[in-house]
Design a protein around this motif. Structure first.
Motif, PDB file in Angstrom:
ATOM      1  N   THR A 102      30.680 -19.452  35.898  1.00 31.06           N
ATOM      2  CA  THR A 102      30.454 -18.673  35.832  1.00 31.06           C
ATOM      3  C   THR A 102      30.367 -18.708  34.130  1.00 31.06           C
ATOM      4  OG1 THR A 102      32.619 -18.135  36.708  1.00 31.06           O
ATOM      5  CG2 THR A 102      32.352 -17.069  35.042  1.00 31.06           C
ATOM      6  N   ILE A 103      29.570 -16.913  33.653  1.00 33.09           N
ATOM      7  CA  ILE A 103      29.363 -16.569  32.608  1.00 33.09           C
ATOM      8  C   ILE A 103      30.355 -16.631  31.166  1.00 33.09           C
ATOM      9  CG2 ILE A 103      27.592 -14.946  30.584  1.00 33.09           C
ATOM     10  CD1 ILE A 103      25.858 -14.607  34.059  1.00 33.09           C
ATOM     11  N   LEU A 117      28.152  -8.921  30.941  1.00 30.85           N
ATOM     12  CA  LEU A 117      27.597 -10.476  32.144  1.00 30.85           C
ATOM     13  C   LEU A 117      29.402 -10.791  32.111  1.00 30.85           C
ATOM     14  CD1 LEU A 117      24.185 -10.293  30.202  1.00 30.85           C
ATOM     15  CD2 LEU A 117      24.707 -10.263  32.547  1.00 30.85           C
ATOM     16  N   ARG A 118      29.752 -11.188  30.624  1.00 33.77           N
ATOM     17  CA  ARG A 118      31.354 -11.962  30.361  1.00 33.77           C
ATOM     18  C   ARG A 118      31.487 -11.872  32.081  1.00 33.77           C
ATOM     19  NH1 ARG A 118      31.379  -9.040  25.478  1.00 33.77           N
ATOM     20  NH2 ARG A 118      30.200 -10.832  24.332  1.00 33.77           N
ATOM     21  N   GLY A 119      32.380 -13.341  32.539  1.00 32.73           N
ATOM     22  CA  GLY A 119      32.913 -13.079  33.205  1.00 32.73           C
ATOM     23  C   GLY A 119      32.435 -13.546  35.392  1.00 32.73           C
ATOM     24  N   LYS A 120      31.373 -12.871  35.088  1.00 29.62           N
ATOM     25  CA  LYS A 120      30.408 -13.441  36.548  1.00 29.62           C
ATOM     26  C   LYS A 120      29.471 -14.518  36.741  1.00 29.62           C
ATOM     27  CE  LYS A 120      30.904  -8.307  36.378  1.00 29.62           C
ATOM     28  NZ  LYS A 120      31.134  -8.274  35.258  1.00 29.62           N
ATOM     29  N   LEU A 160      22.566 -17.208  26.791  1.00 33.30           N
ATOM     30  CA  LEU A 160      23.962 -16.887  28.128  1.00 33.30           C
ATOM     31  C   LEU A 160      25.082 -18.599  27.630  1.00 33.30           C
ATOM     32  CD1 LEU A 160      22.334 -16.308  31.461  1.00 33.30           C
ATOM     33  CD2 LEU A 160      24.218 -15.154  29.689  1.00 33.30           C
ATOM     34  N   TRP A 161      26.508 -18.746  27.998  1.00 31.61           N
ATOM     35  CA  TRP A 161      26.911 -19.963  28.249  1.00 31.61           C
ATOM     36  C   TRP A 161      28.116 -19.568  29.379  1.00 31.61           C
ATOM     37  CZ3 TRP A 161      25.700 -16.637  23.217  1.00 31.61           C
ATOM     38  CH2 TRP A 161      25.377 -17.419  22.258  1.00 31.61           C
TER      39      TRP A 161
END
Length: 291
Positions: free
Chosen positions: A208-209, A233-236, A202-203
């Protein structure tokens, strides 16, 4: 006692020499370094190369170093060096997680990251690790080199994009802020092949991810890259409910086969549980809170 079919053997002393030998031998040549995957297959006559090119003397392909915005790993770097690298433990702790549960000290002292990736075994841990980290691998031939992502590197079971006369020379891992990664594995006994394993990266930026990487071992014909879970997952914001949703996708999107390590339903369940655990630990590490 099972023995391999007859073959020619050549020990390369340079990368150029290895490439020359591979080009001369053509499609019937195989590279050998650690040999822990290839030799057993040759003994069982599952692999019958006519020519082996030994690259153990190519010390220029054994390194772990940071260059600019990347960590670069030479293809001949041994498992034990990946395990003990402080640079990898800091930048990509998923490597140390995985190496702690790969085989035993004998294998880790001789086996290499390049050999693990080129074997393209669906149950191999480092393929999932590198897939989750969105690694690029460098393939070199007599006419130059090219860098490819893991999705393009794996063509099918035990088959990669490394062509005749070519050699995998390097693995490249991009450095980005807010990174955390982890590997989770269930095995029947210490050092065994996985029943199922999950790697997650994860970044996280400003809570936010920004990006995610998730991959599974041992639950499909090849390493399973969970693109649908990554998109979720992205943006959450990271959290248990989100990770549970990603785990559910992992259970749905893998394709295990029943075997001596367990039935399909059990492996699907493990894929989901291990994905959730790996994401939880990756998030904690990204937020500098060791799980």
């Amino acid at each position: 006692m099972q023995t391999p079919a007859s073959f020619e053997y050549e020990r390369a002393t340079s990368v150029e020499g290895a490439l020359d030998a591979l080009q001369r031998a053509g499609s019937e040549a195989r590279v050998i370094a650690g040999g822990h995957s290839l030799i057993p297959m040759m003994k069982l006559r599952l692999a019958n190369p006519e020519h082996l090119v030994d690259i153990n003397d190519l010390h220029e392909l054994s390194y772990i170093r940071e260059e600019g915005f990347e960590v670069r790993i030479g293809a001949l770097t041994r498992h034990v060096d990946l395990l003990e690298s402080d640079l990898l433990a800091t930048r990509f702790p998923v490597f140390r997680d995985a190496e702690r549960v790969i085989a035993d000290p004998v294998v880790r002292n001789r086996g290499t990251i390049g050999g693990s990736l080129c074997q393209a075994d669906a149950a191999e841990d480092l393929s999932a690790v590198c897939s989750a980290l969105k690694a690029q691998v460098v393939i070199r031939g007599r006419e130059g080199e090219r860098a490819v992502g893991l999705d393009d590197f794996y063509i099918g079971p035990f088959t990669t994009a490394v062509g005749d006369g070519e050699l995998l020379t390097e693995i490249r891992l991009g450095l980005r802020p807010g990174a955390g990664s982890a590997h989770e594995k269930v095995e029947r006994r210490a050092g065994d092949w996985a029943v199922a394993a999950a790697s997650a990266a994860l970044w996280i930026e400003n809570g936010t991810i920004a990006d995610a990487g998730v991959a599974l071992s041992a639950v499909g014909p090849t390493t399973v890259h969970l693109a649908r879970a990554e998109e979720l997952l992205r943006g959450k914001a990271p959290g248990e409910e989100l990770f549970a949703e990603a785990g559910a996708i992992a259970s749905e999107d893998c394709a295990p086969l029943p075997d001596g390590r367990g039935p399909v339903d059990y492996k699907r369940h493990l894929a989901g549980v291990l994905t959730k655990r790996a994401l939880r630990r990756a998030a904690a590490r990204a937020q500098h809170q060791e799980a």
